[in-house]
Write an enzyme that holds these catalytic residues in place. Structure first.
Site, short mmCIF file in Angstrom:
data_model
loop_
_atom_site.label_atom_id
_atom_site.label_comp_id
_atom_site.label_asym_id
_atom_site.label_seq_id
_atom_site.Cartn_x
_atom_site.Cartn_y
_atom_site.Cartn_z
N ASP A 1 0.86 -1.17 0.00
CA ASP A 1 0.00 0.00 0.00
C ASP A 1 0.91 1.23 0.00
O ASP A 1 2.05 1.17 0.47
CB ASP A 1 -0.88 -0.02 1.25
N ALA A 2 0.40 2.35 -0.52
CA ALA A 2 1.23 3.56 -0.56
C ALA A 2 0.98 4.47 0.63
O ALA A 2 1.87 4.72 1.45
CB ALA A 2 0.97 4.32 -1.87
N TYR A 3 -0.25 4.96 0.75
CA TYR A 3 -0.57 6.00 1.73
C TYR A 3 -0.75 5.41 3.13
O TYR A 3 -1.66 4.64 3.38
CB TYR A 3 -1.82 6.77 1.30
N ARG B 1 -7.71 12.41 7.02
CA ARG B 1 -7.47 11.01 6.66
C ARG B 1 -8.72 10.16 6.86
O ARG B 1 -9.07 9.33 6.02
CB ARG B 1 -6.31 10.48 7.50
N ASN C 1 -5.02 3.16 -3.77
CA ASN C 1 -6.23 3.89 -4.15
C ASN C 1 -5.93 5.16 -4.93
O ASN C 1 -6.82 5.73 -5.55
CB ASN C 1 -7.01 4.29 -2.88
#
Length: 228
Positions: free
Chosen positions: A14-16, A45, A122
């Site tokens: 995942d990135a974030y 967030r 996402n």
């Protein structure tokens, strides 16, 4: 999460919140926001994720940059912050988030051990490309996969299938790493060998205690966990 006896086609992140610090944008402008900066960042967030889930649940879609902007509008308004220039600066900063200090060394070590690395996020393609380049992670990734072509968000099963399609493998040949417990749960249910990155040592949730998901506190632990 047994891994040493089965080939790993790729380690997918995942990135974030996993490789990229989602609170770095507000941290850069905390002085302009004031004492409520931390609360603004947390609500931003929360609403960002909430909106993505609601869109997917109702069969609707807006790309992640739009979702991020809508969530920021609500977070600022909820804390009485009305500053259009600040809003634009925060959105710009979100496109160039800091990588966590352990991100690049872990990616480098995994690639040095012969494993492919990728992002499954996402984020829409443009914001992801800008983010990984700004964070210095682009040379350490074999693929950056976005939900955007599917027009739905994690934890939809079709999203996780983007990784198996990209690497032409079965789910159990993917090691998936996320700092978001809900994402780790979705990935584990899909069949990935999942690792939940629990940086803040929060209690286990989203039924991860029922699943064969490894738990680590830092990405520095990952190469040793996955190395053959």
């Amino acid at each position: 999460m047994p891994t040493r006896d089965i080939r790993i086609a790729a380690v997918v992140f995942d990135a974030y919140g996993t490789l990229l610090d989602v609170h770095a944008a507000v941290a850069r402008h905390a002085g302009r926001i004031g004492p409520q900066a931390g609360a603004v960042s947390a609500l931003w967030r929360t609403k960002q994720l909430e909106y993505s889930w609601i869109l997917s649940a109702t069969g609707d879609y807006e790309d992640f940059s739009c979702v991020t902007a809508r969530a920021l509008d609500v977070a600022l308004a909820a804390h009485g912050v009305a500053d259009a220039a600040l809003c634009e600066d925060l959105l710009g900063a979100y496109r160039r988030l800091d990588a966590f200090p352990d991100a690049a060394p872990a990616l480098s070590a995994l690639r040095g051990a012969g494993m492919a690395t990728a992002i499954l996020s996402n984020g829409e393609p443009g914001m992801l490309a800008e983010a990984v380049e700004a964070a210095g992670l682009a040379p350490l990734l074999d693929a950056v996969l976005s939900v955007h072509p599917l027009r739905c968000y994690k934890p939809a099963r079709a999203v996780y299938a983007l990784a198996t399609d990209r690497f032409a493998c079965q789910p159990h040949e993917i090691a998936f790493v996320s700092g978001n417990a809900w994402d780790a749960y979705g990935a584990a249910r899909f069949g990935f060998r999942t690792c939940w990155l629990n940086r803040s040592a929060v209690p286990t949730e989203y039924w991860l205690d029922r699943l064969a998901a490894a738990r680590i506190g830092t990405l520095a632990d990952l190469p040793g966990l996955l190395a053959p």
